[in-house]
Design a protein around this motif. Structure first.
Motif, PDB file in Angstrom:
ATOM      1  N   LEU A  93     -21.707  65.043  44.977  1.00  0.00           N
ATOM      2  CA  LEU A  93     -22.989  63.729  46.065  1.00  0.00           C
ATOM      3  C   LEU A  93     -24.358  65.239  46.625  1.00  0.00           C
ATOM      4  N   GLU A  94     -24.533  66.006  45.540  1.00  0.00           N
ATOM      5  CA  GLU A  94     -25.716  66.656  46.223  1.00  0.00           C
ATOM      6  C   GLU A  94     -26.531  65.726  45.041  1.00  0.00           C
ATOM      7  N   ASP A  95     -26.098  64.836  44.072  1.00  0.00           N
ATOM      8  CA  ASP A  95     -27.598  64.018  43.198  1.00  0.00           C
ATOM      9  C   ASP A  95     -27.952  63.183  44.479  1.00  0.00           C
ATOM     10  N   PRO A  96     -30.149  63.669  43.881  1.00  0.00           N
ATOM     11  CA  PRO A  96     -30.785  63.349  45.126  1.00  0.00           C
ATOM     12  C   PRO A  96     -30.974  61.672  44.552  1.00  0.00           C
ATOM     13  N   SER A  97     -29.856  61.334  43.804  1.00  0.00           N
ATOM     14  CA  SER A  97     -30.150  59.653  43.996  1.00  0.00           C
ATOM     15  C   SER A  97     -29.368  59.006  45.189  1.00  0.00           C
ATOM     16  N   PHE A  98     -28.993  59.547  45.298  1.00  0.00           N
ATOM     17  CA  PHE A  98     -27.311  58.749  46.569  1.00  0.00           C
ATOM     18  C   PHE A  98     -29.111  58.413  47.778  1.00  0.00           C
ATOM     19  N   ALA A  99     -28.504  58.056  48.589  1.00  0.00           N
ATOM     20  CA  ALA A  99     -29.248  57.526  50.216  1.00  0.00           C
ATOM     21  C   ALA A  99     -28.165  58.032  50.840  1.00  0.00           C
ATOM     22  N   PRO A 100     -28.456  58.471  52.111  1.00  0.00           N
ATOM     23  CA  PRO A 100     -27.813  59.507  52.983  1.00  0.00           C
ATOM     24  C   PRO A 100     -26.546  58.309  53.444  1.00  0.00           C
ATOM     25  N   ASP A 101     -26.520  57.161  53.662  1.00  0.00           N
ATOM     26  CA  ASP A 101     -25.441  56.275  53.752  1.00  0.00           C
ATOM     27  C   ASP A 101     -25.053  56.238  52.494  1.00  0.00           C
ATOM     28  N   THR A 102     -25.259  55.437  51.343  1.00  0.00           N
ATOM     29  CA  THR A 102     -23.956  55.980  49.837  1.00  0.00           C
ATOM     30  C   THR A 102     -22.975  57.554  49.934  1.00  0.00           C
ATOM     31  N   ARG A 103     -23.929  59.096  50.535  1.00  0.00           N
ATOM     32  CA  ARG A 103     -23.508  59.678  50.231  1.00  0.00           C
ATOM     33  C   ARG A 103     -22.641  60.229  51.240  1.00  0.00           C
ATOM     34  N   ARG A 104     -22.584  59.549  52.668  1.00  0.00           N
ATOM     35  CA  ARG A 104     -21.537  59.553  53.253  1.00  0.00           C
ATOM     36  C   ARG A 104     -20.166  58.787  53.442  1.00  0.00           C
ATOM     37  N   THR A 105     -20.501  57.549  52.051  1.00  0.00           N
ATOM     38  CA  THR A 105     -19.617  56.847  51.985  1.00  0.00           C
ATOM     39  C   THR A 105     -18.679  57.019  50.960  1.00  0.00           C
ATOM     40  N   TYR A 106     -19.137  57.570  50.000  1.00  0.00           N
ATOM     41  CA  TYR A 106     -18.590  58.694  48.836  1.00  0.00           C
ATOM     42  C   TYR A 106     -17.976  59.550  49.449  1.00  0.00           C
TER      43      TYR A 106
ATOM     44  N   ARG B 145     -10.542  46.412  54.290  1.00  0.00           N
ATOM     45  CA  ARG B 145     -10.860  45.903  53.733  1.00  0.00           C
ATOM     46  C   ARG B 145     -11.504  45.505  51.842  1.00  0.00           C
ATOM     47  N   PRO B 146     -11.688  44.291  51.278  1.00  0.00           N
ATOM     48  CA  PRO B 146     -11.934  44.392  50.081  1.00  0.00           C
ATOM     49  C   PRO B 146     -13.051  45.246  49.646  1.00  0.00           C
ATOM     50  N   ASN B 147     -14.027  44.846  50.933  1.00  0.00           N
ATOM     51  CA  ASN B 147     -15.046  45.477  50.116  1.00  0.00           C
ATOM     52  C   ASN B 147     -15.106  47.081  50.861  1.00  0.00           C
ATOM     53  N   THR B 148     -14.123  47.657  50.814  1.00  0.00           N
ATOM     54  CA  THR B 148     -14.137  49.308  51.363  1.00  0.00           C
ATOM     55  C   THR B 148     -13.215  49.672  50.224  1.00  0.00           C
ATOM     56  N   VAL B 149     -11.989  48.586  49.996  1.00  0.00           N
ATOM     57  CA  VAL B 149     -11.816  48.918  48.310  1.00  0.00           C
ATOM     58  C   VAL B 149     -12.288  48.790  47.045  1.00  0.00           C
ATOM     59  N   GLN B 150     -13.804  47.958  47.210  1.00  0.00           N
ATOM     60  CA  GLN B 150     -14.228  47.991  45.755  1.00  0.00           C
ATOM     61  C   GLN B 150     -15.313  48.728  46.187  1.00  0.00           C
ATOM     62  N   LEU B 151     -15.663  49.560  47.515  1.00  0.00           N
ATOM     63  CA  LEU B 151     -16.642  50.753  47.576  1.00  0.00           C
ATOM     64  C   LEU B 151     -16.369  51.671  47.118  1.00  0.00           C
ATOM     65  N   TYR B 152     -14.738  52.048  47.519  1.00  0.00           N
ATOM     66  CA  TYR B 152     -14.310  53.240  47.390  1.00  0.00           C
ATOM     67  C   TYR B 152     -13.895  53.376  45.964  1.00  0.00           C
ATOM     68  N   LYS B 153     -13.668  52.094  45.604  1.00  0.00           N
ATOM     69  CA  LYS B 153     -13.344  52.670  43.960  1.00  0.00           C
ATOM     70  C   LYS B 153     -14.539  53.304  42.633  1.00  0.00           C
ATOM     71  N   ALA B 154     -15.762  51.892  43.378  1.00  0.00           N
ATOM     72  CA  ALA B 154     -16.919  52.127  41.983  1.00  0.00           C
ATOM     73  C   ALA B 154     -17.345  53.586  42.714  1.00  0.00           C
ATOM     74  N   ALA B 155     -16.799  54.713  44.043  1.00  0.00           N
ATOM     75  CA  ALA B 155     -17.132  56.137  44.102  1.00  0.00           C
ATOM     76  C   ALA B 155     -16.535  56.861  43.159  1.00  0.00           C
ATOM     77  N   VAL B 156     -15.015  56.523  43.414  1.00  0.00           N
ATOM     78  CA  VAL B 156     -13.871  57.470  42.493  1.00  0.00           C
ATOM     79  C   VAL B 156     -14.089  57.021  41.203  1.00  0.00           C
ATOM     80  N   THR B 157     -14.492  56.215  40.816  1.00  0.00           N
ATOM     81  CA  THR B 157     -14.835  55.819  38.847  1.00  0.00           C
ATOM     82  C   THR B 157     -16.280  56.322  38.240  1.00  0.00           C
ATOM     83  N   SER B 158     -17.663  56.537  39.570  1.00  0.00           N
ATOM     84  CA  SER B 158     -19.198  56.688  39.082  1.00  0.00           C
ATOM     85  C   SER B 158     -18.452  58.250  39.313  1.00  0.00           C
ATOM     86  N   PHE B 159     -17.821  59.069  39.849  1.00  0.00           N
ATOM     87  CA  PHE B 159     -17.378  60.682  39.899  1.00  0.00           C
ATOM     88  C   PHE B 159     -16.545  60.989  38.712  1.00  0.00           C
TER      89      PHE B 159
END
Length: 133
Positions: free
Chosen positions: A20-33, A69-83
């Motif tokens: 999560l220290e990755d500087p390319s993450f925006a603050p909102d992305t970091r919080r959600t991830y 919500r489907p968008n939340t599920v997709q976002l959480y899945k993206a965070a985990v797969t990215s990690f």
């Protein structure tokens, strides 16, 4: 890191923080991830799967069962797969929830919009929220 059960919870938390220290993450992305990855770490703790892919699939199923919500599920899945990808673990493409691309069917009728706008035209003494010109 293919066997997620072998990684100690403290080590997982350290890996999450470093990711999560990755500087390319925006603050909102970091919080959600962070939220998504903490949920995944809690979900995965003490469980054992044949593959990391299986763990992510089961996590997605749990999120869907929790009526997220489907968008939340997709976002959480993206965070985990990215990690996981960041740490050299490929999980491939995983289906998640279908996102709705429809417009709201309970949209206001034109007459309802006109009535709402008329409320704003009432003189200020009668309506403290009225528009003044």
């Amino acid at each position: 890191m293919n066997d997620l059960a072998l990684v100690e919870p403290e080590a997982v938390r350290a890996l999450l923080e470093k990711f999560l220290e990755d500087p390319s993450f925006a603050p909102d992305t970091r919080r959600t991830y962070r939220s998504a990855l903490e949920k995944f770490a809690t979900f995965a703790q003490g469980k054992k799967w044949a593959t990391a892919r299986e763990a992510v699939v089961e996590f997605v199923k749990q999120l869907l069962a929790a009526n997220l919500r489907p968008n939340t599920v997709q976002l959480y899945k993206a965070a985990v797969t990215s990690f996981l990808t960041h740490h050299g673990v490929s999980v491939g493409k995983i289906k998640g929830a279908k996102r709705s691309r429809r417009f709201l069917k309970d949209a206001l009728e034109p007459e309802e919009v006109r009535r709402m706008l008329d409320v704003w035209k009432v003189a200020p003494p009668n309506n403290p929220l009225a528009l003044s010109s």
